[in-house]
Design a protein around this motif. Structure first.
Motif, short mmCIF file in Angstrom:
data_model
loop_
_atom_site.label_atom_id
_atom_site.label_comp_id
_atom_site.label_asym_id
_atom_site.label_seq_id
_atom_site.Cartn_x
_atom_site.Cartn_y
_atom_site.Cartn_z
N TYR A 196 0.64 -1.34 0.02
CA TYR A 196 -0.09 -0.10 -0.08
C TYR A 196 0.92 1.21 0.11
O TYR A 196 0.46 1.92 -1.00
CB TYR A 196 -0.88 -0.09 1.16
N LYS A 206 -0.49 2.50 -5.20
CA LYS A 206 -1.61 2.77 -5.04
C LYS A 206 -2.38 2.16 -5.88
O LYS A 206 -2.21 1.75 -6.98
CB LYS A 206 -1.63 4.38 -5.47
N ILE A 207 -3.90 1.74 -5.30
CA ILE A 207 -4.82 1.07 -6.10
C ILE A 207 -5.53 2.10 -6.85
O ILE A 207 -5.87 3.30 -6.42
CB ILE A 207 -5.65 0.28 -5.28
N ASP A 208 -6.26 1.58 -8.22
CA ASP A 208 -7.07 2.72 -8.70
C ASP A 208 -8.59 2.70 -7.97
O ASP A 208 -9.06 1.31 -7.68
CB ASP A 208 -7.06 2.42 -10.07
N VAL A 209 -9.08 3.73 -7.40
CA VAL A 209 -10.30 3.85 -6.69
C VAL A 209 -11.53 3.82 -7.79
O VAL A 209 -11.31 4.42 -8.76
CB VAL A 209 -10.35 4.86 -5.54
N THR A 210 -12.66 3.38 -7.34
CA THR A 210 -13.74 3.27 -8.09
C THR A 210 -14.23 4.74 -7.97
O THR A 210 -14.18 5.45 -7.26
CB THR A 210 -14.97 2.48 -7.59
N ILE A 267 -16.50 6.17 -5.41
CA ILE A 267 -16.22 6.39 -4.02
C ILE A 267 -16.94 7.57 -3.42
O ILE A 267 -17.32 8.46 -3.77
CB ILE A 267 -14.94 6.55 -4.03
N GLY A 293 -16.42 9.68 -0.43
CA GLY A 293 -15.49 10.41 0.56
C GLY A 293 -16.18 11.62 1.20
O GLY A 293 -17.40 11.58 1.12
N SER A 344 -13.30 12.28 -3.90
CA SER A 344 -12.70 10.82 -4.07
C SER A 344 -11.22 10.68 -3.36
O SER A 344 -10.49 9.67 -3.51
CB SER A 344 -11.99 10.52 -5.63
N GLU A 345 -11.08 11.65 -2.44
CA GLU A 345 -9.97 11.32 -1.28
C GLU A 345 -10.25 10.00 -0.37
O GLU A 345 -11.46 10.26 0.33
CB GLU A 345 -9.54 12.58 -0.52
N TYR A 346 -9.26 9.30 -0.12
CA TYR A 346 -9.61 8.00 0.83
C TYR A 346 -8.60 7.84 1.77
O TYR A 346 -8.71 7.24 2.66
CB TYR A 346 -9.69 6.86 0.03
N GLU A 347 -7.28 8.70 1.61
CA GLU A 347 -6.33 8.57 2.56
C GLU A 347 -6.40 9.70 3.55
O GLU A 347 -5.67 10.73 3.98
CB GLU A 347 -4.98 8.76 1.92
#
Length: 146
Positions: free
Chosen positions: A35, A39-43, A46, A48, A122-125
């Motif tokens: 991780y 980084k993974i591609d987010v849908t 998402i 947020g 789309s922020e997830y961190e």
């Protein structure tokens, strides 16, 4: 005596079945993502925290200070303020803050916004060490993106 052999055969089948699953997992490709480095591609769907939508034509926000998002929020985590300015039709947005420590991400504010001025970010961190890091000034964020 026949019960002993039937148990032995059943146990052997179970052991071979488990070994087959283990061997299949050993030869399959790795799906683990390292991780922080990868980084993974987010849908795109998402959900947020909310964010003000930037208008394509003017580069400013679309908010008309109708207060529908603030009124419908069950957590009361949105604060919207506006004022009437000279020579401008309608109110002008002066404050739009989000207290993300209270937000339940229900989406009622996004659904109730008529001019589609807010949407999910789309922020997830999202991590922080103090409570103040989760108070977002969304008007300031839109101005920084412009």
């Amino acid at each position: 005596m026949s019960g002993y052999f039937s148990d032995l055969i059943t146990g052997s089948k179970s052991l071979l079945s488990g070994l087959g699953v283990t061997f299949k997992a050993m030869v399959s490709p790795v799906v683990t993502v390292q991780y922080p480095r990868e980084k993974i591609d987010v849908t795109p769907a998402i959900r947020g925290h909310i964010d003000l939508v930037k208008d394509e034509g003017t580069g400013a926000h679309r908010c008309i200070v109708c207060l529908s998002c603030m009124k419908i929020c069950p957590c009361q985590c949105i604060t919207v303020e506006g004022e009437k300015q000279e020579g401008v039709k309608g109110k002008v947005l002066t404050l739009f803050t989000l207290d993300f420590t209270k937000c339940s991400l229900c989406g009622l504010c996004v659904e109730s916004c008529r001019p589609r001025a807010i949407d999910f970010c789309s922020e997830y961190e999202l991590a922080g060490f103090s409570r103040e890091e989760f108070f977002y000034d969304l008007l300031k964020r839109v101005k920084e993106r412009a």
